[in-house]
Design an enzyme around this catalytic site. Structure first.
Site, short mmCIF file in Angstrom:
data_model
loop_
_atom_site.label_atom_id
_atom_site.label_comp_id
_atom_site.label_asym_id
_atom_site.label_seq_id
_atom_site.Cartn_x
_atom_site.Cartn_y
_atom_site.Cartn_z
N CYS A 95 0.14 -6.98 -0.35
CA CYS A 95 -0.25 -8.33 0.01
C CYS A 95 -0.41 -9.10 -1.29
O CYS A 95 -1.26 -8.75 -2.12
CB CYS A 95 -1.58 -8.28 0.77
SG CYS A 95 -2.28 -9.90 1.10
N HIS A 102 5.10 -11.32 3.84
CA HIS A 102 5.60 -11.77 5.14
C HIS A 102 6.98 -12.45 5.02
O HIS A 102 7.72 -12.52 6.00
CB HIS A 102 4.65 -12.81 5.75
CG HIS A 102 3.41 -12.23 6.39
ND1 HIS A 102 2.40 -11.66 5.66
CD2 HIS A 102 3.03 -12.16 7.70
CE1 HIS A 102 1.44 -11.26 6.49
NE2 HIS A 102 1.80 -11.55 7.73
N ASP A 153 -2.20 -4.75 4.00
CA ASP A 153 -1.89 -6.18 3.98
C ASP A 153 -2.85 -6.86 4.95
O ASP A 153 -3.55 -6.20 5.71
CB ASP A 153 -0.44 -6.40 4.44
CG ASP A 153 -0.05 -7.87 4.51
OD1 ASP A 153 -0.36 -8.61 3.55
OD2 ASP A 153 0.54 -8.31 5.51
N SER A 154 -2.85 -8.19 4.92
CA SER A 154 -3.68 -8.93 5.87
C SER A 154 -3.16 -8.79 7.29
O SER A 154 -3.88 -9.10 8.24
CB SER A 154 -3.70 -10.41 5.50
OG SER A 154 -2.39 -10.94 5.58
N CYS A 182 5.24 -13.40 -1.02
CA CYS A 182 4.34 -13.07 0.09
C CYS A 182 5.10 -12.05 0.90
O CYS A 182 6.30 -12.24 1.19
CB CYS A 182 4.05 -14.32 0.92
SG CYS A 182 3.17 -13.95 2.47
#
Ligand code: DGL
Length: 271
Positions: A73, A190, A10-11, A188
């Protein structure tokens, strides 16, 4: 049997929500997680740049011996999944289609909200995935998509429930609330970390769907389907964490969001 790791990236920290589901479902599988915190965020970046980053991380994880790649991601999966799939001989799994499948199973009204980064929403990846799922339904799914710039920055700063997050959520989630969706895809990785705030804003009767569990099930099906891909188990599975950002910040937040298993974090530099 294969004791090669599953590569997950993921980022930043968001992909840990997918890794958590994966490790809970497949505790014997070794995993290597890469958080590109040094180049975070991906959401506002052009698709060419995100694709380049995804390929660099894919190469790195393949070099580490990954037997399967999970693009944890949405921003990367939305723009780079096909490119990654055609580059590697190992299976590559994204998080967009699993999220849509999970939502399609849950929704009663067919009105589904999708929230994600600017890049994910602009890519149209969710609409394309929903069009495919539609083939199996009598009624087409009606998607209301909304970009939520700013959410991931709060998460990476460790702030998931302050008044500021709530105020931002009130503003950004207005379109999905107005569309009277009964299901909301957290598009997302997150966003599950903001689930309480999001649920407070959209209302408890809206079902929040994250792609984490569905993605984990897909990984298991793939490993079970391909002979020799499951780990033999027995020994304690290794969990390797690598970040291109600050290792101390990563470890502190990853321990909070993933769990105490995040002991050692390795540093990676792109330069
Ligand atoms: N967690 C990511 C996603 O699923 C990326 C957030 C970002 O880097 O902007 O889209």
């Amino acid at each position: 049997m294969s004791d090669q790791p599953i590569g997950v990236f993921d980022s930043g920290l968001g992909g840990l929500t997918v890794l958590r589901a994966l490790v809970d479902l497949l505790p014997d599988e070794p995993v290597v997680y890469f958080g590109d915190t040094g180049r975070f965020p991906y959401g506002p970046k052009p698709r060419e740049e995100v694709t380049k980053y995804a390929l660099e991380i894919g190469d790195l994880l393949v070099d580490q011996g990954a037997k399967l790649l999970v693009v944890a991601c949405n921003s990367a999966a939305s723009v780079a999944l096909d490119t990654l799939e055609s580059r590697y001989s190992i299976p590559v799994i994204g998080v967009v289609a699993p999220g849509v499948r999970a939502a399609a199973r849950v929704t009663q009204s067919g009105r589904i909200g999708v929230i994600g980064t600017v890049g994910t929403i602009a890519s149209g990846a969710y609409q394309r995935a929903a069009n495919l799922v539609d083939l199996d339904r009598r009624e087409p799914l009606a998607l209301t998509c909304a970009a939520c710039p700013g959410f991931v920055e709060f998460v990476e700063a460790g702030d998931v429930d302050s008044d500021q997050v709530y105020v931002l959520a009130e503003r950004l989630l207005a379109p999905v609330r107005d569309a009277k969706v009964d299901t909301l895809v957290l598009g997302c990785t997150h966003y599950p970390l903001l689930a309480r705030t999001i649920a407070d804003v959209v209302g408890r009767d809206v079902v929040l769907v994250s792609s984490a569990d569905e993605t984990a099930f897909e990984v298991r099906a793939l490993l079970d389907g391909a002979s020799g891909r499951r780990s033999a188990g027995g020994a304690v599975a290794t969990r390797t964490f690598i970040t291109s950002g600050d290792i101390h910040t990563f470890r502190a937040l990853a321990t909070r969001f993933f769990g105490p298993e995040v002991e050692t974090v390795e540093a990676w530099s792109w330069s």
